[in-house]
Enzyme design. Structure first.
Site, PDB file in Angstrom:
ATOM      1  N   ILE A 144      18.287  -4.606  -2.719  1.00 43.42           N
ATOM      2  CA  ILE A 144      17.818  -3.396  -3.409  1.00 43.42           C
ATOM      3  C   ILE A 144      17.998  -2.162  -2.522  1.00 43.42           C
ATOM      4  O   ILE A 144      18.488  -1.122  -2.982  1.00 43.42           O
ATOM      5  CB  ILE A 144      16.344  -3.562  -3.860  1.00 43.42           C
ATOM      6  CG1 ILE A 144      16.246  -4.688  -4.909  1.00 43.42           C
ATOM      7  CG2 ILE A 144      15.788  -2.252  -4.414  1.00 43.42           C
ATOM      8  CD1 ILE A 144      14.829  -5.118  -5.244  1.00 43.42           C
ATOM      9  N   PRO A 185      10.376  -6.902   2.010  1.00 38.83           N
ATOM     10  CA  PRO A 185       9.429  -7.803   1.339  1.00 38.83           C
ATOM     11  C   PRO A 185       8.058  -7.726   1.999  1.00 38.83           C
ATOM     12  O   PRO A 185       7.940  -7.202   3.111  1.00 38.83           O
ATOM     13  CB  PRO A 185      10.049  -9.188   1.564  1.00 38.83           C
ATOM     14  CG  PRO A 185      10.836  -9.053   2.820  1.00 38.83           C
ATOM     15  CD  PRO A 185      11.322  -7.622   2.874  1.00 38.83           C
ATOM     16  N   SER A 216       8.503  -1.650  -3.632  1.00 43.55           N
ATOM     17  CA  SER A 216       8.640  -2.997  -3.069  1.00 43.55           C
ATOM     18  C   SER A 216       7.400  -3.840  -3.359  1.00 43.55           C
ATOM     19  O   SER A 216       7.362  -4.565  -4.358  1.00 43.55           O
ATOM     20  CB  SER A 216       8.934  -2.897  -1.579  1.00 43.55           C
ATOM     21  OG  SER A 216       9.185  -4.169  -1.076  1.00 43.55           O
ATOM     22  N   ARG A 217       6.406  -3.744  -2.511  1.00 43.85           N
ATOM     23  CA  ARG A 217       5.141  -4.428  -2.747  1.00 43.85           C
ATOM     24  C   ARG A 217       4.009  -3.511  -2.306  1.00 43.85           C
ATOM     25  O   ARG A 217       4.119  -2.836  -1.271  1.00 43.85           O
ATOM     26  CB  ARG A 217       5.055  -5.748  -1.947  1.00 43.85           C
ATOM     27  CG  ARG A 217       5.844  -6.903  -2.545  1.00 43.85           C
ATOM     28  CD  ARG A 217       5.219  -7.429  -3.850  1.00 43.85           C
ATOM     29  NE  ARG A 217       5.977  -8.532  -4.430  1.00 43.85           N
ATOM     30  CZ  ARG A 217       6.978  -8.425  -5.289  1.00 43.85           C
ATOM     31  NH1 ARG A 217       7.370  -7.229  -5.699  1.00 43.85           N
ATOM     32  NH2 ARG A 217       7.572  -9.496  -5.784  1.00 43.85           N
ATOM     33  N   GLU A 250      -2.973  -3.990  -7.293  1.00 42.14           N
ATOM     34  CA  GLU A 250      -2.473  -3.886  -8.666  1.00 42.14           C
ATOM     35  C   GLU A 250      -2.801  -5.091  -9.551  1.00 42.14           C
ATOM     36  O   GLU A 250      -2.816  -4.967 -10.776  1.00 42.14           O
ATOM     37  CB  GLU A 250      -0.952  -3.667  -8.669  1.00 42.14           C
ATOM     38  CG  GLU A 250      -0.138  -4.886  -8.231  1.00 42.14           C
ATOM     39  CD  GLU A 250       1.368  -4.619  -8.239  1.00 42.14           C
ATOM     40  OE1 GLU A 250       1.788  -3.582  -7.712  1.00 42.14           O
ATOM     41  OE2 GLU A 250       2.112  -5.453  -8.786  1.00 42.14           O
ATOM     42  N   HIS A 278       4.516  -1.232 -11.899  1.00 38.04           N
ATOM     43  CA  HIS A 278       5.410  -2.342 -11.551  1.00 38.04           C
ATOM     44  C   HIS A 278       6.436  -2.588 -12.669  1.00 38.04           C
ATOM     45  O   HIS A 278       6.556  -3.692 -13.205  1.00 38.04           O
ATOM     46  CB  HIS A 278       4.609  -3.623 -11.268  1.00 38.04           C
ATOM     47  CG  HIS A 278       5.311  -4.522 -10.299  1.00 38.04           C
ATOM     48  ND1 HIS A 278       4.659  -5.183  -9.276  1.00 38.04           N
ATOM     49  CD2 HIS A 278       6.616  -4.872 -10.181  1.00 38.04           C
ATOM     50  CE1 HIS A 278       5.536  -5.889  -8.588  1.00 38.04           C
ATOM     51  NE2 HIS A 278       6.734  -5.723  -9.117  1.00 38.04           N
TER      52      HIS A 278
END
Ligand code: NAD
Length: 341
Positions: free
Chosen positions: A156, A208, A235-236, A265, A297
């Site tokens: 990505i 990640p 991403s996260r 989230e 998301h």
């Protein structure tokens, strides 16, 4: 015929499964709830559980699934931070994922967030609908000539950088495994994290979630950023420590923040809470800033990505059912092959 519990199912989840060739060779049980300790029991009589990003597959949950006879956890995502892989291994569960699906989907959304945030398109849209045609407060900056720092140059991150090429920006990158060959071709410079932080006008996160990247954006790293820097995270959520992020927005240290993911989230995203009182005070605070743009998301959410996610998931489950080797890159834990051999 193998039976698989498909957690966190939406109407479109079923539609994509129905349309995927070969899906009729398994019996899919679509479950609206995300996987957690309570909903785990819905996998009774299933041999596989298909889970999504905000499902919780920690040890207690995996123990329930294993007890029910589930032998395969098939992730409908690339990221796997929500699964306790050691516990899965101990319990003899296979864990597979969708290693690559349309990096373009996430990269294009990241670019969309950056452009919308910078040019205040989210605010302009609402204003114009209210017949407020004034421009005050909507000023952005040219991307041309600016420096964009990308943390994580996997599929990505690289795709995002390639999309940026047309904007005539300078790109700094940071990755624990730099791809120098690719960087030279693209005119990208790998630098240490601190140099990226202090030299970038825009910082975009594409690493990640691991113990090393957890809160990689914290009070200290924000302090090293340029005054007025923009921060994008698709991403996260847990890559960012939300409390100092809010402080940096209040003080003006950060010029703008766009998030497709948020630290807490799990209990909020993908649900319609429009008639409820929001219980998450930090999210509520973030939503008050005019220079914060949040999507829930949705970066992956394109037709192409969903088709690919479903194709790979169906393939993973059918390979497990027919004892065939999994495709390269999909396997996170292969414990069942030993059991089945
Ligand atoms: P990838 O595995 O191809 O790339 C990740 C890159 O991060 C790799 O180059 C790796 O070396 C690097 N990295 C690992 N640890 C690092 C560290 N400590 N510091 C710096 N770099 C580090 O993954 P990808 O397909 O590019 O996906 C990136 C992330 O995007 C996923 O892990 C996932 O969390 C997220 N994602 C979000 C969505 C969404 O809808 N918002 C969808 C898909 C993926």
């Amino acid at each position: 015929m193998i039976r698989a519990a498909v957690y966190d199912s939406k109407p479109y989840t079923r539609q994509f499964f129905d349309e995927t060739p070969g899906s009729d060779q398994a019996d899919w049980r679509f479950i609206e709830a995300k996987l957690d300790r309570d909903s785990a029991w819905s996998a009774k009589d299933c041999q596989a559980a298909c889970v999504f990003v905000n499902c919780v597959a920690n040890r207690p949950v995996l123990e329930v699934l294993a007890q029910l006879g589930v032998s395969l956890i098939a992730l409908r995502s690339a990221g796997y931070n929500n699964v306790d892989l050691d516990a899965a291994r101990n319990l003899g569960l296979d864990v597979v994922r969708v290693p690559a699906y349309s990096p373009e989907a996430v990269a294009e959304h990241t670019l969309g967030l950056l452009l919308a945030l910078n040019r205040r398109i989210h605010r302009a849209y609402n204003r114009v609908r209210e017949q407020n045609f004034a421009l005050t407060g909507l000023m952005g900056f040219n991307l041309e000539g600016k420096t964009v720092g990308v943390i994580g140059t996997g599929r990505i991150g690289k795709t995002f950088i390639e999309l940026l090429c047309g904007f005539k920006v300078r790109v700094l990158a940071y990755d624990v495994k730099p791809d120098q060959h690719w960087a030279e071709k693209r005119g990208v410079r790998y630098v240490p994290l601190n140099e990226l932080l202090s030299g970038s006008d825009v910082i975009s996160l594409h690493a990640p979630l691991t113990p090393e990247t957890h809160h990689i954006i914290n009070a200290q790293t924000i302090d090293r950023m340029k005054n007025g820097a923009y921060l994008i995270n698709t991403s996260r959520g847990k890559l960012i420590d939300t409390t100092p992020l809010i402080e940096a927005l209040k003080s003006g240290k950060l010029g703008g923040v766009a998030l497709d993911v948020y630290e807490e989230e799990e209990n909020v995203f993908s649900r319609d809470l429009s008639d409820q009182v929001l219980q998450d005070d930090e999210l509520a605070r973030l939503l008050t800033f005019p220079n914060v743009l949040i999507t829930a998301h949705q970066a992956f959410f394109t037709r192409e990505a969903l088709a690919q996610i479903t194709r790979t998931t169906v393939d993973n489950v059918l390979r497990f059912a027919s004892d065939q080797p999994y495709l390269e890159g999909t396997v996170l834990v292969e414990a069942q092959s030993q059991v089945r051999a």
